[in-house]
Design an enzyme around this catalytic site. Sequence first.
Site, PDB file in Angstrom:
ATOM      1  N   CYS A  13       0.849  -1.195   0.000  1.00 19.31           N
ATOM      2  CA  CYS A  13       0.000   0.000   0.000  1.00 19.31           C
ATOM      3  C   CYS A  13       0.882   1.241   0.000  1.00 19.31           C
ATOM      4  CB  CYS A  13      -0.935   0.018   1.207  1.00 19.31           C
ATOM      5  SG  CYS A  13      -0.115   0.303   2.784  1.00 19.31           S
ATOM      6  N   CYS A  16       3.193   1.795   2.942  1.00 22.29           N
ATOM      7  CA  CYS A  16       4.484   1.096   2.887  1.00 22.29           C
ATOM      8  C   CYS A  16       5.525   1.957   2.175  1.00 22.29           C
ATOM      9  CB  CYS A  16       4.328  -0.230   2.149  1.00 22.29           C
ATOM     10  SG  CYS A  16       3.154  -1.377   2.874  1.00 22.29           S
ATOM     11  N   ASP A 432      10.959  28.823 -31.021  1.00 24.77           N
ATOM     12  CA  ASP A 432      12.056  29.240 -31.877  1.00 24.77           C
ATOM     13  C   ASP A 432      11.576  29.031 -33.311  1.00 24.77           C
ATOM     14  OD1 ASP A 432      14.870  29.771 -32.702  1.00 24.77           O
ATOM     15  OD2 ASP A 432      14.693  27.686 -33.381  1.00 24.77           O
TER      16      ASP A 432
END
Length: 750
Positions: A13, A16, A432
Site C-alpha cells: 500500500c 508502505c 524558436d
Amino acid sequence: MEEKNYLVSGMHCAGCAAKVERAVEGLEGVERVELNLLTGKMTVLFEKPDSPAMERIAPVVEKAGFRLADWKEEPLAGTEREERLEQEETGGSRLVWSILLLVPLMYLSMGPMWHWPVPEGSWGLWMNWWTQGILAGAVLWLNRHYLINGVRQLVALSPNMDSLIAIGSGSAFLYGLYLLVAGMWQGFSVEGMELYFESAAMIVTLISLGKYLERRSYRKTNAAVKGLVKLVPQEALVWHDGAERAVPLDEIRSGDLVVVKTGQRIPVDGMIEEGQAALDESDLTGESMPVDRAAGDRVISGTFNRAGYLKIRAERVGGDSTLARMIRLVEQASQSKAPIARLADRVCYFFVPAVIAVALVSLVGWMAAGEGFSFALARAIAVLVISCPCVLGLATPIAIMVGTGRGARLGILCKSAGALEALSRVDTVVFDKTGTLTEGEPRVVAVLPEEGMDADALVEMAAALEQGSEHPVGKAVYEHARLLNLPVRAVADLSVVPGRGIAGTVDGVPYAVGNSGFMQDKGISWKEDESRLREFMRQGASPLYVGRGGCPAGVIMVADSLKPDSRAAVDSLKRMNLRVVMLTGDNAATARHMAGELHIDEVVSDVLPDEKASHVMKMEERGDKVAMVGDGVNDAPALACARVGISMKSGTELAMESSDIVLMKSNPAGVAEAVQLGRTTLLIIRQNLFWAFFYNIIGIPLAAGCLYPAFGLTLNPMIAAGAMSLSSLCVVFNSLRLRGFTPRLGGLGK
C-alpha cells in the site's frame, strides 16, 4: 551527486512506500528519494559517489519490514517476470478456492435468516457453527499472506494496509472462535449471537478479489511499453558477401548493411543506401499516413515497411537505437513521481496509525455508550477494513503511467511525471522559428549584387566563407553555390561571431558575410531603405549581407518556408487560452511577416543565440509559466531555463537532452497535443485524489457508526470490505480512460 536505483519488494500500500521513503531520507548523505509503489523502483540521489549511506540503505529498508535489491534495466525479465506471473496465477487460484469455501459458509450463516434448510436441533446448531468456523479458518489460511505480513509490520511498528486487514479479519474470527469455545466449555448456547465468521472470510475474499482485479488492470497501464517492446524484431537480415543472412538482433553492429523487405520492421537506425519503400511510422510518431523513403534518407528502428525493398547502413543499434531510447524514456517517466503526489504521500505516512486509533476509539466509545461488545467490535472492524491507503497511493502513479504510455503512442515522449504536470500548467508557449515553425531548410530566393559586382561571384565568395557552416542560412548559400557549379575557394583568417556573421580572407581580399549589425561592426554601411530589399523582407525573406574589402558587395536573400501545420498549431494553442511568442534572429520586418502568416501576436526579433535563454528567464521571472519549443544547439540553454522544454525529434541531440518532452514528429501540432495530454492527465489525477480523500473522509465516520445515533445507520464489515476494494478499482479504471485519449482539434479550454 550520484543516482542509484533499487527494487523494493513486499510493499502492499501507499503507507508502505511512504515509510520506506521516510526511512531512507533519514540517512545522512541522501539528497532525495523517489519510490514508485507500482513498480517497486526506488531512485536515491546521494550527495557524493562514495556516500556511506549506500551501505546503510539495505538494513534500514529491511528493518522497516521490506526487501531490497539492485534495480535491473528490465525488472520484469527472467525470473522476476516468472515470479510476477506465478504470483498472479497463484492469486487467481487462491481467489477461486476462497469463493468456493465462502459460498457454503454464507449459506450456513444466512440460512436461518432466510429460512433455508440448515441443520437443526442442539447437535445440528453446534455442527453448523463449527463448520462455519472451519470454513472461515480455511479461507483465512488461503489468504494468510495478509495476516502474516500485517502482523510482521505491526511488530516492526510500521503498520500498513495488511495490518488493518489482519486486525479486522483476525479479531472477527478470534471473537467468533472464543464464543464457540466458551459456549462449549461453559455450557451456554451461542444461538442469536454474532459469530462474525462470515465477516472474517468475506473481508479477505473481497480484498483478494480487489487485488486480483488491480493486478490484471496494472497490465493495461503498462501496455504502451509492452507495445513498443513488441516493435523490436528478434532477428534481422544482414547483407554479407553478396547474400542475405539472418542474424539475432544483438549481433548486429554499426556499419552492417541490413536488408528490410515488405512486411518487416526496421531493426536499426540508419541511412538507406539502396531501394525505396513506403514506411509506416505511426507506432513511433502517431502519424497515420505512410511516408516514402529512398536512398539517402535516414530511418529509425521500429518502423514498418508496408511496401518496398531497402538496404540500410546501420548507425545506431541495440540500446542506442531510437526505439530503445523511447522505451527507456517511457519507463523512466512512468516510474517517476509527480509533485502533485506529495500531499497524498504525507497523508499516507500517518494514515494507517490514525485508522487504528479511530478503530480503538470507536470500540471503546460504543462500549462506554452502553452498546454490547459485539456491536462495538463490528464498528471497529468496519473502520479497519473500509479505510484504503492504497487508493491514495494509486491516484497519481497509475494516471502518470497510462498518460506517458499514451503519449508515447502519439509520438510525445515525457522524460518525467513532473514534466507532464508542469506542461498542464503552462500559460505561454515560446517557439524558436527555424526548424520548429519553419522547415529549417532555407533556400536562396534572390541575389542582389552591388553595381560592378557579378551575382555568381557574390555567391562564390559567400559560399567560400560559409563552407562547413552548421547554420541553416550558411548551408543554404553553400548548397546554392553547388547547384550553380561554382568553385569553392580556400579561406584564410576565418573568424565567426555566432548569430551575427563570419569573416575571412579569400585570395588576399577580406570578405564578411552576416547581418546588418555585423556589417556595422565591420564599418560597412548599407542603404536598408532600398525598395527591392523591403519587398523581399515583406515576403518573409531574410537578407544576408556580403562585404568586400570594407565596402558593400551585395545582398543574398534567403527564405525558409513554413511547415504546413504551423498556423493550425498556433491557432489551436491560442484557442486553449495560451499566449504564443516567437523568438527569431531575423530582422524585425521579416519576423513581423512570419508572425502575421502564423497569427502570432507577439514576436521578439534580432535575438542572438545566447540571448534566447535570457528572454525565457525574464518571462519566468515576471510570473509566466513558459514552455519553450526548439530544435537546435543554440536552443538548448533556453529549453533548460523554461518551465518545460519541448524539442523536435528532427533536432539536435543537445536540444533533445536539454528538453523535458521530445516530439517524435516534426509537426508543431504536437505541442498542442502534448499540452492537451498534460491537462487531461492532471484532470484524471485530480479526480483520483478527490475520490481518494472523499471516500476515506466519508467512509471512515460512516463505518465508525457516526450516523447510528441520529438515523440508526451502521455499516456491515462485509460491505465495508467490498467498498474498500471497489475504491481502488475506481481509481484504476478512471486512469485507464487515458488509454483512449485523442487530441481534439482546437484544444481544450483552461
